[in-house]
Design a protein around this motif. Structure first.
Motif, PDB file in Angstrom:
ATOM      1  N   LEU A 269      51.090   9.830 -74.266  1.00  0.00           N
ATOM      2  CA  LEU A 269      50.713   9.724 -72.263  1.00  0.00           C
ATOM      3  C   LEU A 269      52.097   9.270 -71.140  1.00  0.00           C
ATOM      4  O   LEU A 269      52.301  10.103 -70.484  1.00  0.00           O
ATOM      5  N   ARG A 270      52.230   8.833 -71.751  1.00  0.00           N
ATOM      6  CA  ARG A 270      53.349   7.624 -70.557  1.00  0.00           C
ATOM      7  C   ARG A 270      54.506   9.601 -70.923  1.00  0.00           C
ATOM      8  O   ARG A 270      54.897   9.201 -69.654  1.00  0.00           O
TER       9      ARG A 270
ATOM     10  N   SER B 260      49.393   6.145 -76.675  1.00  0.00           N
ATOM     11  CA  SER B 260      48.795   5.867 -75.464  1.00  0.00           C
ATOM     12  C   SER B 260      50.566   5.494 -74.808  1.00  0.00           C
ATOM     13  O   SER B 260      51.197   6.199 -73.553  1.00  0.00           O
ATOM     14  N   ASP B 261      51.641   5.934 -75.355  1.00  0.00           N
ATOM     15  CA  ASP B 261      52.865   6.192 -75.414  1.00  0.00           C
ATOM     16  C   ASP B 261      53.295   7.630 -75.412  1.00  0.00           C
ATOM     17  O   ASP B 261      53.850   8.020 -74.532  1.00  0.00           O
TER      18      ASP B 261
ATOM     19  N   GLU C 174      44.606  12.229 -78.904  1.00  0.00           N
ATOM     20  CA  GLU C 174      44.308  11.110 -79.122  1.00  0.00           C
ATOM     21  C   GLU C 174      44.331  11.163 -80.326  1.00  0.00           C
ATOM     22  O   GLU C 174      44.096   9.255 -80.824  1.00  0.00           O
TER      23      GLU C 174
END
Length: 244
Positions: free
Chosen positions: A136-137, A133-134, A127
């Motif tokens: 995680l994707r 977020s990318d 994090e």
């Protein structure tokens, strides 16, 4: 827009699925071979060093990505020493950083004769990465492709003990949060670390050394990376309604 050159990235994904090369580079991926010959990481019960496993798999992943028209920057594939903080700086303009490793287990579990209980892959994101977020994707795409070829997530890194306790973000896909992992938090691009399997397990050590296993894993990882680089599908346009 997540990544540049998305239209070409879509073509790269198509070329990958068809096994056809694409000459125009769609994007650039840093493929990091975990550890070095001087600091080779974990050892399996037969004495095989992790770095050798990492190098074989990263070679295969890099080849498949290049065949799909995706540019690859290799890190730690030449046998030279490189610090963790330097790995993410080799090509800071890249679109994705993927670090390839093979796993061990806690020494207490080894001493207890539990080697055979542990197998499977694990994915890690941070994090503290500016593109968390990318990251995680991308990990989700990698995890799904690993599941699709029959691999299972190991999950033991979430055990609440010293040296583990990595929170699970997606148990079904084997994705953990590891905020202070250096190559993840220092990367300026989305970054994922994958432990492709557990070489501390004798059966897994033997399986993961087999060329056909290396190729299967490389294919899944390359497909996951290509999906990460491709644009998400656009939802269908909502037709406008004429007021009565």
């Amino acid at each position: 827009m997540l990544f540049p050159f998305r239209a070409v990235a879509r073509l790269g994904l198509l070329a990958l699925s068809l096994g056809l090369p694409l000459l125009a580079a769609a994007a650039t991926v840093v493929v990091d071979t975990g550890h070095t010959p001087q600091h080779p990481g974990a050892h399996g019960p037969d004495g095989q060093a992790e770095y050798g496993f990492n190098l074989r798999l990263s070679d295969a992943v890099s080849r498949r990505l290049r065949e799909a028209g995706i540019a690859v920057t290799r890190v730690s594939a030449d046998g030279r020493e490189i610090e963790l903080q330097q790995r993410t700086q080799v090509n800071p303009q890249a679109d994705l950083f993927v670090s390839i490793h093979h796993d061990s287990i806690q020494q207490a579990w080894i001493d207890a004769g539990r080697r055979g209980e542990f197998k499977g892959y694990a994915l890690f994101v941070s994090e503290k990465n500016p593109r968390a977020s990318d990251s995680l994707r991308c990990a989700e795409h990698l995890g799904q492709q690993m599941r699709d070829i029959g691999e299972t997530p190991s999950l033991y890194h979430a055990t609440p003990i010293a040296g583990e306790d990595r929170p699970l973000l997606n148990p079904a896909l084997g994705i953990h949060r590891f905020d202070d992992l250096v190559v993840l938090k220092t990367a300026t691009m989305p970054a994922v670390l994958i432990e492709a399997g557990v070489i501390a397990n004798p059966a897994e050590e033997s399986r993961l050394a087999q060329p056909d296993t290396v190729e299967r894993l490389a294919g899944a990882m390359a497909r996951g990376i290509a999906l990460c680089l491709a644009p998400p599908p656009h939802p269908p346009d909502t037709p406008t309604r004429t007021p009565p």
